[in-house]
Design an enzyme around this catalytic site. Structure first.
Site, PDB file in Angstrom:
ATOM      1  N   SER A  80      -4.573   0.760   0.692  1.00  0.00           N
ATOM      2  CA  SER A  80      -5.013   1.784  -0.253  1.00  0.00           C
ATOM      3  C   SER A  80      -5.393   1.143  -1.581  1.00  0.00           C
ATOM      4  O   SER A  80      -4.856   0.100  -1.961  1.00  0.00           O
ATOM      5  CB  SER A  80      -3.886   2.799  -0.485  1.00  0.00           C
ATOM      6  N   ASN A  82      -3.743   1.700  11.682  1.00  0.00           N
ATOM      7  CA  ASN A  82      -4.168   2.781  10.804  1.00  0.00           C
ATOM      8  C   ASN A  82      -3.057   3.814  10.638  1.00  0.00           C
ATOM      9  O   ASN A  82      -3.110   4.909  11.179  1.00  0.00           O
ATOM     10  CB  ASN A  82      -5.424   3.450  11.400  1.00  0.00           C
ATOM     11  N   TYR A 106       4.635   4.429  -2.609  1.00  0.00           N
ATOM     12  CA  TYR A 106       3.453   4.288  -1.762  1.00  0.00           C
ATOM     13  C   TYR A 106       2.640   3.072  -2.213  1.00  0.00           C
ATOM     14  O   TYR A 106       2.202   2.267  -1.388  1.00  0.00           O
ATOM     15  CB  TYR A 106       2.617   5.570  -1.842  1.00  0.00           C
ATOM     16  N   LYS A 110       1.818  -0.381  -0.026  1.00  0.00           N
ATOM     17  CA  LYS A 110       0.447  -0.795   0.258  1.00  0.00           C
ATOM     18  C   LYS A 110       0.139  -2.164  -0.347  1.00  0.00           C
ATOM     19  O   LYS A 110      -0.639  -2.939   0.235  1.00  0.00           O
ATOM     20  CB  LYS A 110      -0.537   0.257  -0.248  1.00  0.00           C
TER      21      LYS A 110
END
Length: 268
Positions: A148, A92, A162, A166
């Site tokens: 995400s 996580n 980002y 992901k």
């Protein structure tokens, strides 16, 4: 007394000193798990340990920085040294800062940092965790990687590095799921939307500045884009984490489970 879902199982959670990781660590412990809490901030890690011990749960804190390959290996090695095994890993973590820019405006250092932490470090965690699980008797082991909705169904504007990282996490998770299914290891990713955590509100402040609006205006825009009309609580996310890592989800592997209040339903 009925047996708890994670009774005597060892749960490793890199990134569990706050937010969803913290809520998940506490929830796993309440379900009988022996939880390894990990992160960079020892004071916050100790707070999680104290909370778990307040209801007689079992937990250990191991300080580790997911930007360090040595720390990543040490985290797995120390978990094995203390508890002798790993049954569940909830990875996580990820890099969120400096993520807001036009794609041509990122510099190489920023791009490399996002790939190193959000994707390479995730691979290193899986690498060591899987090797540890393969040395154990065959069973129903679970690895869940934090991803995400920005990495699902195409990239999002202004947070491209980002989104790329992901997307890589989702692909790695699916590949690992296929490779190790017959070895009793399930691997999934969690396609998160917006969760009501300290980190997301810091991100919203940065995003509001980028758009030239107030944080309150951005909050209203975000909430209106979510069919359920609000952010998820960390406990709501933890409920999904525990299900996916439990024997109740024994036929779920290679999946990217979206938890976003319906936000991505318009394009997935």
């Amino acid at each position: 007394m009925s047996r708890k879902r994670f009774q005597d199982k060892v749960i490793l959670i890199p990134g569990s000193t706050s937010g969803v990781g913290k809520a998940s660590a506490i929830a796993f412990a309440k379900e009988g798990g022996k939880v390894v809490v990990s992160g960079r901030r020892e004071d916050r890690g100790q707070q999680v340990i104290d909370k778990i011990k307040s209801f007689s749960g079992e937990a250990t804190f191991i300080k580790a920085d997911m930007a360090s390959r040595d720390d990543i290996k040490k985290l797995t090695d120390e978990t094995i040294r203390i508890y002798g095994r790993i049954d569940v890993a909830f990875n996580n973590f990820g890099k969120h800062d400096e993520a807001i820019a036009l794609i041509a405006d990122y510099d190489e250092e920023c791009f490399d940092a996002h790939m190193d932490i959000s994707m390479k470090s995730m691979w290193l965690c899986m690498k060591h965790q899987i090797k540890a699980m393969l040395k154990q008797e065959k069973g129903d082991y679970a690895i869940l990687n934090s991803s995400s909705i920005s990495g699902v169904g195409g990239g999002w504007p202004f947070i491209s590095v980002y989104s790329i990282a992901k997307s890589g996490v989702d692909s790695m998770s699916k590949s690992a799921a296929q490779e190790y299914a017959q070895k009793g290891i399930r691997v999934n990713s969690l396609g998160g939307g917006f969760f009501d955590t300290e980190m997301i509100h810091i991100y919203f402040e940065e995003l509001a500045q980028f758009y030239g609006i107030t944080k309150k205006q951005l909050d209203e825009q975000i909430n209106s884009s979510i069919p359920l009309g609000r952010l998820a609580t960390p406990q709501e996310v933890a409920n999904t984490v525990l299900f996916l890592c439990s024997s109740e989800a024994s036929y779920i592997t290679g999946a990217s489970i979206v938890i976003d209040g319906g936000m991505s339903s318009k394009y997935l």
